[in-house]
Design a protein around this motif. Structure first.
Motif, mmCIF file in Angstrom:
data_model
loop_
_atom_site.group_PDB
_atom_site.id
_atom_site.type_symbol
_atom_site.label_atom_id
_atom_site.label_comp_id
_atom_site.label_asym_id
_atom_site.label_seq_id
_atom_site.Cartn_x
_atom_site.Cartn_y
_atom_site.Cartn_z
ATOM 1 N N SER A 97 -5.204 -2.496 -5.009
ATOM 2 C CA SER A 97 -6.111 -2.497 -3.867
ATOM 3 C C SER A 97 -6.813 -1.150 -3.823
ATOM 4 O O SER A 97 -6.233 -0.124 -4.210
ATOM 5 C CB SER A 97 -5.348 -2.716 -2.557
ATOM 6 O OG SER A 97 -4.731 -3.980 -2.519
ATOM 7 N N ILE A 153 -8.531 1.698 -1.423
ATOM 8 C CA ILE A 153 -8.569 2.168 -0.046
ATOM 9 C C ILE A 153 -9.265 3.526 -0.028
ATOM 10 O O ILE A 153 -9.422 4.166 -1.066
ATOM 11 C CB ILE A 153 -7.160 2.290 0.568
ATOM 12 C CG1 ILE A 153 -6.300 3.258 -0.253
ATOM 13 C CG2 ILE A 153 -6.486 0.929 0.662
ATOM 14 C CD1 ILE A 153 -4.919 3.518 0.336
ATOM 15 N N TYR A 156 -0.719 6.674 -6.475
ATOM 16 C CA TYR A 156 -2.115 6.277 -6.352
ATOM 17 C C TYR A 156 -2.854 6.668 -7.625
ATOM 18 O O TYR A 156 -2.378 7.481 -8.427
ATOM 19 C CB TYR A 156 -2.772 6.867 -5.096
ATOM 20 C CG TYR A 156 -3.149 8.332 -5.159
ATOM 21 C CD1 TYR A 156 -4.259 8.777 -5.888
ATOM 22 C CD2 TYR A 156 -2.429 9.295 -4.456
ATOM 23 C CE1 TYR A 156 -4.617 10.107 -5.931
ATOM 24 C CE2 TYR A 156 -2.788 10.627 -4.487
ATOM 25 C CZ TYR A 156 -3.881 11.030 -5.241
ATOM 26 O OH TYR A 156 -4.226 12.359 -5.287
ATOM 27 N N ALA A 179 -11.880 7.694 -2.219
ATOM 28 C CA ALA A 179 -11.297 6.377 -2.445
ATOM 29 C C ALA A 179 -10.266 6.463 -3.564
ATOM 30 O O ALA A 179 -10.437 7.213 -4.530
ATOM 31 C CB ALA A 179 -12.369 5.357 -2.796
ATOM 32 N N THR A 198 -0.053 -3.282 3.215
ATOM 33 C CA THR A 198 -0.624 -2.722 4.437
ATOM 34 C C THR A 198 -0.648 -1.202 4.339
ATOM 35 O O THR A 198 0.384 -0.574 4.073
ATOM 36 C CB THR A 198 0.206 -3.120 5.676
ATOM 37 O OG1 THR A 198 0.255 -4.538 5.775
ATOM 38 C CG2 THR A 198 -0.414 -2.547 6.948
ATOM 39 N N VAL A 199 -1.835 -0.629 4.559
ATOM 40 C CA VAL A 199 -1.992 0.828 4.598
ATOM 41 C C VAL A 199 -2.802 1.176 5.834
ATOM 42 O O VAL A 199 -3.896 0.646 6.033
ATOM 43 C CB VAL A 199 -2.704 1.369 3.341
ATOM 44 C CG1 VAL A 199 -2.881 2.887 3.447
ATOM 45 C CG2 VAL A 199 -1.935 1.017 2.081
ATOM 46 N N THR A 200 -2.279 2.065 6.662
ATOM 47 C CA THR A 200 -2.961 2.488 7.880
ATOM 48 C C THR A 200 -3.080 4.007 7.881
ATOM 49 O O THR A 200 -2.076 4.710 7.692
ATOM 50 C CB THR A 200 -2.194 2.039 9.138
ATOM 51 O OG1 THR A 200 -2.033 0.619 9.108
ATOM 52 C CG2 THR A 200 -2.950 2.432 10.397
#
Length: 244
Positions: free
Chosen positions: A8, A10, A34, A74, A85-87
């Protein structure tokens, strides 16, 4: 809908550096690593680099990427289920974090894991090698010799448990430890060429141990410089044994 084994993308939404270790601690169903494209690493046009928050290791070692995600930057993360889920939260901001060469000159960062860096270089002419890829092996007492959050997957040149890693975490090094490297070339490009392994043990806590490189094709054992960098040149041909 996300792939359970895919990536994904982000981005840091803040005009402030954020600490990836804090973001990851609040996230779910992603790996601790990452990935980003760093145009500053190689004159061949840049490479994808990997940062692992558990081991605090970045590969290739020439990249300035670290735990601090730059404003607006990014990154790619690997999913572990179909519902990652990443917040990003205010508490993740790190106003005193390092600015990296993704956007500007870098500040220094510290890494506390005993580690060996290995770069794969390809010969472009008689005297010039360019970086093609890089991996690292980290050694720490709380790491797992099996799969763990200190490992980072990638299309890479290090093999463990029939998986390929760009960063492998292990327990502290002992006599007779073996790291298996698998060498690849692009099947869509020209087969063969002259390559070089550059092995950096500057940050490896040897504790009296010696390290060697075993070439299974030539059956030669080469001692590595402890506390420095060793290079090993070899040639890949259409003979599969030269790159396996």
């Amino acid at each position: 809908f996300a792939s359970a084994t895919g990536f994904s993308i982000i981005a840091n939404p803040y005009a402030c550096i954020v600490d990836w270790s804090l973001v990851y601690a609040d996230a779910s169903n992603i790996s601790s690593s990452y990935y980003l494209y760093d145009p500053n690493v190689s004159p061949s046009g840049g490479v994808y680099v990997t940062y692992n928050s558990t081991s605090d290791i970045t590969v290739p070692v020439a990249s300035a990427a670290n735990r601090y995600i730059q404003p607006g930057q990014a990154i790619f993360v690997r999913n572990t289920t179909t519902s990652p889920t990443v917040t990003f939260r205010e508490s993740h901001k790190a106003p005193n974090g390092d600015f990296t060469e993704t956007f500007r000159s870098a500040n220094s960062s510290q890494q506390n894991t005993s580690r060996i860096y290995i770069n794969l270089n390809k010969n472009q002419n008689t005297s010039n090698y360019i970086l093609m890829d890089g991996i690292a092996v980290g050694f720490r007492s709380d790491f797992n010799d099996g799969d763990g959050p200190e490992d980072a997957s990638k299309i890479s040149i290090i093999s463990k448990s029939n998986k390929q890693w760009s960063i492998e975490g292990r327990q502290e090094a002992v006599a007779d430890d073996t790291v298996t490297l698998r060498m690849y070339y692009g099947t869509s490009g020209t087969v063969g060429g002259n390559y070089q392994l550059s092995i950096n043990t500057e940050y490896f806590e040897a504790n009296g141990l010696e390290a060697y490189l075993l070439d299974k094709y030539t059956n030669t054992l080469t001692p590595l410089s402890m506390g420095g960098t060793s290079t090993y040149n070899y040639t890949v041909t259409t003979n599969a044994n030269t790159y396996n």
